[in-house]
Scaffold this motif. Structure first.
Motif, PDB file in Angstrom:
ATOM      1  N   GLN A  38       0.632  -1.237  -0.517  1.00 25.12           N
ATOM      2  CA  GLN A  38      -0.346   0.049   0.371  1.00 25.12           C
ATOM      3  C   GLN A  38       0.805   1.288   0.321  1.00 25.12           C
ATOM      4  OE1 GLN A  38      -2.458   0.347   2.949  1.00 25.12           O
ATOM      5  NE2 GLN A  38      -3.825   1.662   2.508  1.00 25.12           N
ATOM      6  N   ALA A  39       2.118   1.532   0.473  1.00 25.64           N
ATOM      7  CA  ALA A  39       2.981   2.618   0.472  1.00 25.64           C
ATOM      8  C   ALA A  39       3.367   2.795  -0.408  1.00 25.64           C
ATOM      9  CB  ALA A  39       3.756   2.671   1.573  1.00 25.64           C
ATOM     10  N   ILE A  40       3.927   1.970  -0.852  1.00 23.62           N
ATOM     11  CA  ILE A  40       4.641   1.813  -2.366  1.00 23.62           C
ATOM     12  C   ILE A  40       3.966   2.497  -2.847  1.00 23.62           C
ATOM     13  CG2 ILE A  40       6.700   1.296  -4.164  1.00 23.62           C
ATOM     14  CD1 ILE A  40       7.743  -0.371  -2.251  1.00 23.62           C
ATOM     15  N   LEU A  41       2.719   1.472  -3.523  1.00 20.29           N
ATOM     16  CA  LEU A  41       1.465   2.448  -4.264  1.00 20.29           C
ATOM     17  C   LEU A  41       1.156   3.314  -4.440  1.00 20.29           C
ATOM     18  CD1 LEU A  41       0.074   0.330  -6.537  1.00 20.29           C
ATOM     19  CD2 LEU A  41      -1.459  -0.127  -4.900  1.00 20.29           C
ATOM     20  N   SER A  42       0.506   3.935  -2.918  1.00 15.81           N
ATOM     21  CA  SER A  42      -0.067   5.214  -3.130  1.00 15.81           C
ATOM     22  C   SER A  42       0.835   6.172  -3.601  1.00 15.81           C
ATOM     23  CB  SER A  42       0.447   5.595  -1.961  1.00 15.81           C
ATOM     24  OG  SER A  42      -1.014   4.370  -1.187  1.00 15.81           O
ATOM     25  N   GLN A  43       2.435   6.175  -3.512  1.00  8.99           N
ATOM     26  CA  GLN A  43       3.218   6.734  -4.133  1.00  8.99           C
ATOM     27  C   GLN A  43       3.480   6.961  -5.275  1.00  8.99           C
ATOM     28  OE1 GLN A  43       7.461   6.057  -2.293  1.00  8.99           O
ATOM     29  NE2 GLN A  43       7.117   7.892  -0.444  1.00  8.99           N
ATOM     30  N   LEU A  44       3.036   5.858  -6.422  1.00 15.49           N
ATOM     31  CA  LEU A  44       3.126   5.263  -7.286  1.00 15.49           C
ATOM     32  C   LEU A  44       2.366   5.853  -8.107  1.00 15.49           C
ATOM     33  CD1 LEU A  44       4.112   1.704  -7.306  1.00 15.49           C
ATOM     34  CD2 LEU A  44       6.059   3.542  -8.881  1.00 15.49           C
ATOM     35  N   PHE A  45       0.949   6.316  -7.696  1.00 11.99           N
ATOM     36  CA  PHE A  45       0.191   6.406  -7.953  1.00 11.99           C
ATOM     37  C   PHE A  45      -0.133   7.925  -7.967  1.00 11.99           C
ATOM     38  CE2 PHE A  45      -2.173   2.651  -8.550  1.00 11.99           C
ATOM     39  CZ  PHE A  45      -3.403   3.017  -9.482  1.00 11.99           C
ATOM     40  N   SER A  46       0.441   8.673  -6.983  1.00  9.42           N
ATOM     41  CA  SER A  46       0.919  10.159  -7.203  1.00  9.42           C
ATOM     42  C   SER A  46       1.545  10.454  -7.838  1.00  9.42           C
ATOM     43  CB  SER A  46       1.866  10.795  -5.685  1.00  9.42           C
ATOM     44  OG  SER A  46       0.404  10.505  -4.329  1.00  9.42           O
ATOM     45  N   SER A  47       2.914   9.356  -8.713  1.00 11.22           N
ATOM     46  CA  SER A  47       3.528  10.073  -9.576  1.00 11.22           C
ATOM     47  C   SER A  47       2.808   9.271 -10.822  1.00 11.22           C
ATOM     48  CB  SER A  47       4.710   8.494  -9.910  1.00 11.22           C
ATOM     49  OG  SER A  47       5.220   9.168  -8.387  1.00 11.22           O
ATOM     50  N   LEU A  48       1.670   8.312 -11.053  1.00 10.99           N
ATOM     51  CA  LEU A  48       0.790   8.386 -11.630  1.00 10.99           C
ATOM     52  C   LEU A  48      -0.084   9.946 -12.309  1.00 10.99           C
ATOM     53  CD1 LEU A  48       0.037   6.379 -14.300  1.00 10.99           C
ATOM     54  CD2 LEU A  48      -1.203   5.787 -12.983  1.00 10.99           C
ATOM     55  N   ASN A  49      -0.446   9.935 -10.988  1.00 13.74           N
ATOM     56  CA  ASN A  49      -1.509  11.173 -11.281  1.00 13.74           C
ATOM     57  C   ASN A  49      -0.847  12.487 -11.774  1.00 13.74           C
ATOM     58  OD1 ASN A  49      -3.824  13.503 -10.762  1.00 13.74           O
ATOM     59  ND2 ASN A  49      -2.385  14.077  -8.305  1.00 13.74           N
ATOM     60  N   LEU A  50       0.918  13.255 -11.709  1.00 15.04           N
ATOM     61  CA  LEU A  50       1.602  14.018 -12.191  1.00 15.04           C
ATOM     62  C   LEU A  50       1.568  13.500 -13.121  1.00 15.04           C
ATOM     63  CD1 LEU A  50       3.361  14.678  -8.645  1.00 15.04           C
ATOM     64  CD2 LEU A  50       2.505  16.316 -10.357  1.00 15.04           C
ATOM     65  N   LEU A  51       2.004  12.590 -13.983  1.00 11.65           N
ATOM     66  CA  LEU A  51       2.182  11.995 -15.772  1.00 11.65           C
ATOM     67  C   LEU A  51       0.843  12.299 -16.089  1.00 11.65           C
ATOM     68  CD1 LEU A  51       4.540   9.042 -14.534  1.00 11.65           C
ATOM     69  CD2 LEU A  51       5.164  11.119 -15.950  1.00 11.65           C
ATOM     70  N   MET A  52      -0.040  12.290 -15.821  1.00 13.81           N
ATOM     71  CA  MET A  52      -1.487  12.601 -16.750  1.00 13.81           C
ATOM     72  C   MET A  52      -1.319  13.752 -16.162  1.00 13.81           C
ATOM     73  SD  MET A  52      -3.211   9.669 -16.969  1.00 13.81           S
ATOM     74  CE  MET A  52      -1.458   8.867 -17.265  1.00 13.81           C
ATOM     75  N   LYS A  53      -0.984  14.902 -15.915  1.00 14.01           N
ATOM     76  CA  LYS A  53      -0.957  16.051 -15.961  1.00 14.01           C
ATOM     77  C   LYS A  53      -0.065  16.759 -16.853  1.00 14.01           C
ATOM     78  CE  LYS A  53      -2.891  17.054 -10.711  1.00 14.01           C
ATOM     79  NZ  LYS A  53      -2.285  17.661  -9.799  1.00 14.01           N
ATOM     80  N   LEU A  54       1.014  15.856 -16.485  1.00 16.76           N
ATOM     81  CA  LEU A  54       2.612  17.026 -17.644  1.00 16.76           C
ATOM     82  C   LEU A  54       1.500  16.249 -18.816  1.00 16.76           C
ATOM     83  CD1 LEU A  54       5.295  15.499 -15.578  1.00 16.76           C
ATOM     84  CD2 LEU A  54       4.319  17.587 -16.554  1.00 16.76           C
TER      85      LEU A  54
END
Length: 927
Positions: free
Chosen positions: A162-178
């Protein structure tokens, strides 16, 4: 302050135990010079600039996410100034810091990138913009796609962490914005080449689910919702702009959107996701090929039943918001401010279907409207929500096109009768004094608000008192909506620009109306509460605008309320919209009451305004300076009051002129003081200080227009024998700008100033005066300026008063200037040609326009720059108001000069003008 210290202060600002002290430190830092000025010159030492750029990225990566957002704004400011040409190493630095397996570091890098690249979203296409984007894509495009692919792989590998998955989804959220940022102007070739894999990944995460990423809080969206919302934003962009290449992939997303919309629950945490999904479908159905799949009674019925109605129906959370946070309910519900709500998105989708298949959609929706109305009739107290749904559905299909701020709905569905529906199903809720659910009262008021242009003047005579009546409601939302509707109806005009509700209709109840509105605002005298409801203050503003001089009988009462509210809110201004409408209302009050009761307003407002300025209430100061100007200008025949004499020295303080918001207001106030009290300025020996301010203003592109305004006021009001000693310094400042950093706007203002001087030969100025001064800098310099700047720019003069000034100046040059008649013979001919061009489309007399323009507060950037108060906007100054018909005036001047004997206009015209121009000259002058 070094960057690590700044990060600590920002973090402390988020801690309730430390935030006050941290905010004080931040406020002190904000008063220091910014990063660069409007021409890109650094305000900081070069070493500090380099250090900031060098350390900022590393700092961004090291701080918590909530601080990254705040630092991101700082990076955006620097990028506006320096990226990319003066910070061409930034993208390389970002790419070098990306890692294959550390999402925390990657998130810092991506947040920096988004802070910079999101600046492209609202910009218009230009060669410079695309050069910057191509610079970024050339370095960042490949690593971006690699990181997106790698993040997808890591998510698959960490499904149970869960911890790593949450960080990775934060990355994915920023990647969508970019992905949105990088695609917003044009589809990058590197993305087009990878469109198959990109769309597969987008579809994967649109349908992705993992219990570890679900949030238990029904109100807070989580990682899944943020990422899916980001996917829909990208899909909407690609459908809207890149249909030719993306259309082949759209089908799978339509199906996934439908599944999502029909399975996601009503919880608040899904609201943004649902609205983004509906927005995507709205864009899809604009395309005829995809819209056709909805073109059947059965399909439309399913859409209305399974998508529209579930997202239009009031939820318990909506009712709770209505009761517990009424002002937030109003802001979300009003047209234009609810773009991310389910209701707004569902309405947009329904109206897009209506635009494609009007008859089918109307028939289906009306069946549901009748069903819900019948359900309500069976048990009004139990099924009142059914009526709310029916009214919202009907309004959604009755309105065609957007709801405009000025007139509401301008076009309606020809299959429906909005007035008849109101009379049959809605009017009773406004008339009845018995128990009617407050939300249904609001629905009835909102219906009138939306369809106000469809109601005749006679019908409004009956309906308007019903709106006013509901200002007396005990329910916050009801009386606020009544204020909103009253204000908009009072601003409503017909095709002949005549008010639908006239001044006479309002005058009889204006006193009670104003008193009641003020009492509603003052129910709770805490600073935050008294300024919470900007809609009430906007209604007060509108009433004052409508009744105009009719405010005189209640001047004492209205003045007392304004003083009370201003005093309380000045302690902690927290709602810039309320502040704006408050000062617009006060401006209207001054405009219409001051001419007849000047002393009363001055005695009441001067101490109040002095206190605001002494306490440096920065949110209020630009407004106060404008109001002080209006007070002074409202009685032009009086001598300068002592209060303004005491103001002269303080308003010249350099620190006041640092704020962008102050400058236009201060220039106006200083100009008004100059007009009435130039002798006081000279007596205090302050002319040089004012000229120093002029030089400061005219040296920058952002403030050059105000520099010229101040200069013209100085020249118009200071005697020639005094100002003449300073003209060398004045012209040196202007020539320096022309030589070193000339802009089109500056050149045009310079030409306007030249004509202003040339037209004032009766004040000891004139063309010859200007020529003598200019040629002292360099022999023959005036000829260069005249041929290369003044004459070419004359054709660009657009404002009628500017063209009128040019006509007068050119006429006086032709008839009075010794330099032009004796030395500049070709210049005399060129001046005739310029004059004749202006007379082909002669400036017409300016008329006094009593209309007060509406400002859209959604388009205003409070706190960033100057906000003009429309109720006291200064009309353009006409120094030659006695000249009404310029053609007649020019002919008279030419004939008078020719008859004087010292100049022979006829001979000059015969000798210096071509036959064609000579003939035209004769036609205009009669010579």
């Amino acid at each position: 302050m070094d960057l690590s210290r700044l990060a600590s202060v920002l973090e402390a600002s988020l801690d309730p135990n430390q935030n006050k002290q941290a905010e004080t430190v931040i406020s002190q830092e904000e008063k220091k010079p910014g990063f660069s000025d409007d021409v890109g010159t650094y305000k900081l030492p070069a070493g500090e600039v380099s250090a900031i750029k060098r350390e900022l990225i590393g700092l961004m990566i090291s701080v918590p996410a909530n601080i990254q957002y705040q630092l991101g704004d700082a990076i955006g400011v620097i990028a506006d100034s320096d990226f990319w040409e003066r910070w061409d190493t930034l993208v390389d630095d970002l790419v070098s810091r990306l890692t294959p397996d550390n999402p925390r570091i990657n998130n810092g890098v991506l947040q920096v990138a988004h802070s910079i690249f999101k600046r492209w979203r609202p910009l218009y296409r230009s060669d410079e913009l695309f050069t910057e984007i191509n610079h970024v894509l050339g370095k960042f495009g490949g690593p971006y796609l690699a990181l997106l692919e790698n993040t997808d792989r890591l998510i698959d590998q960490n499904q149970a962490n869960q911890a790593i998955l949450s960080q990775l989804f934060s990355s994915l959220n920023l990647l969508m914005k970019l992905l949105y940022d990088l695609s917003v102007q044009d589809l990058p070739p590197i993305f087009e080449d990878s469109l198959q894999s990109l769309t597969s990944l987008l579809h994967k995460y649109l349908t992705y689910d993992n219990p570890l990423l679900r949030t238990e809080d029904e109100n807070e969206a989580g990682p899944l919702e943020f990422v899916k919302s980001g996917v829909f934003e990208v899909l909407g962009l690609y459908v809207h702009k890149y249909e030719d290449v993306f259309d082949q992939f759209v089908g799978q997303f339509i199906e996934s959107s439908w599944n999502l919309l029909t399975t996601v629950g009503p919880e608040t945490k899904y609201d943004i996701l649902i609205s983004k999904s509906l927005h995507f479908l709205t864009l899809v159905t604009r395309t005829p090929g995809h819209a056709r799949s909805f073109n059947s009674d059965n399909t439309v019925n399913q859409v209305v039943d399974r998508v529209i109605i579930p997202n239009l129906t009031l939820r318990d959370s909506d009712v709770e918001l209505f009761e517990d946070e009424p002002i937030e309910f109003i802001r979300r519900d009003l047209e234009g401010s609810d773009s991310d709500t389910r209701r707004r998105a569902a309405t947009d989708f329904l109206q897009q279907l209506l635009a494609q298949f009007q008859k089918t959609v109307t028939e289906v929706v009306i069946r549901y409207v009748n069903h819900y109305l019948s359900e309500f009739s069976n048990s009004p107290s139990v099924n009142w929500k059914s009526k709310d749904t029916a009214l919202y559905l009907f309004s959604s299909v009755a309105a065609k096109g957007a709801v405009t701020a000025s007139q509401g709905v301008k076009s309606v569905n020809e299959f429906l009768n909005v007035v008849e529906f109101f009379q049959s199903h809605i009017a009773g809720d406004l008339v009845s004094d018995s128990r009617v659910e407050p939300i249904l009262k609001v629905d009835a008021i909102k219906y009138l608000y939306i369809f106000r242009s469809q109601i005749s003047r006679d019908q409004w005579r009956e309906a308007f008192p019903l709106l006013v009546k509901h200002l007396g409601s005990s329910d916050y939302v009801v009386y606020t909506y009544a204020a909103v509707a009253v204000e908009r109806v009072l601003a409503l005009t017909n095709d002949q620009h005549q008010p639908i509700v006239s001044r006479e209709d309002v005058s009889g109840l204006s006193s009670q109306l104003l008193q009641h509105l003020f009492s509603l605002i003052e129910r709770n005298l805490e600073p935050a509460k008294i300024q919470e409801n900007e809609f009430l203050m906007r209604c007060i503003m509108r009433v004052l605008i409508v009744i105009r001089e009719g405010v005189a009988p209640v001047t004492d009462t209205v003045l007392a309320h304004f003083i009370k509210i201003t005093q309380i809110t000045s302690h902690n201004p927290s709602n810039p919209r309320f502040t704006y409408y408050h000062f617009e209302a006060l401006g209207a009050f001054i405009r219409f009451a001051s001419p007849s009761q000047a002393s009363k307003l001055e005695n009441g407002l001067y101490p109040l305004f002095s206190n605001i300025l002494q306490n440096d209430v920065q949110e209020f100061s630009p407004y106060v300076f404008q109001l002080l100007s209006a007070l002074l200008e409202s009685n032009p025949s009086r001598s300068l009051p002592d209060y303004y004499i005491s103001l002269i020295q303080p308003i010249l303080a350099p620190e006041l002129w640092v704020s962008k918001g102050n400058i236009p207001a201060l220039v106006r106030l200083l100009s008004s003081i100059l007009q009435r009290g130039s002798s006081e300025i000279l007596r205090a020996d302050l002319l040089k200080s004012i000229l120093d301010i002029f030089q400061q203003l005219v040296s920058t592109k952002a403030n050059e227009i105000y520099g010229f305004e101040l200069l013209e006021s100085i020249v118009a009001n200071i005697p020639r024998e005094i100002i003449g000693d300073y003209f060398g310094l004045i012209l040196q400042a202007l020539l320096t700008r022309l030589q070193n950093s000339k802009t089109d706007a500056f050149a045009l203002r310079f030409v306007r100033f030249y004509y202003f001087i040339a037209a004032k030969d009766d004040k000891g100025l004139g063309a010859d005066f200007f020529i003598t001064l200019i040629d002292q800098f360099q022999s023959g310099l005036f000829v260069q300026l005249y041929l290369n700047i003044i004459l070419p720019e004359t054709e660009r003069l657009v404002r009628m008063l500017d063209r009128k000034t040019a006509v007068i100046a050119l006429t006086k040059t032709i008839t009075h200037s010794h330099a032009f008649t004796e030395r500049y013979k070709k210049g005399w001919a060129y001046s005739c040609e310029a004059l004749l061009k202006l007379l082909k489309n002669p400036p017409i007399p300016t008329t006094t326009d009593e209309t007060i323009a509406d400002q859209d507060v959604d388009d205003m950037s409070f706190g960033v720059g100057f906000t003009q108060l429309q109720t006291i906007k200064r009309p353009p100054r006409d120094d030659w108001s006695d000249v009404s018909n310029v053609k007649t005036w020019v002919a008279e001047q030419m004939q008078t000069a020719n008859a004087r004997g010292d100049v022979n206009i006829v001979n000059y015209a015969n000798e210096r003008l071509s036959p064609e121009i000579r003939q035209l000259f004769s036609a205009y002058t009669g010579l």
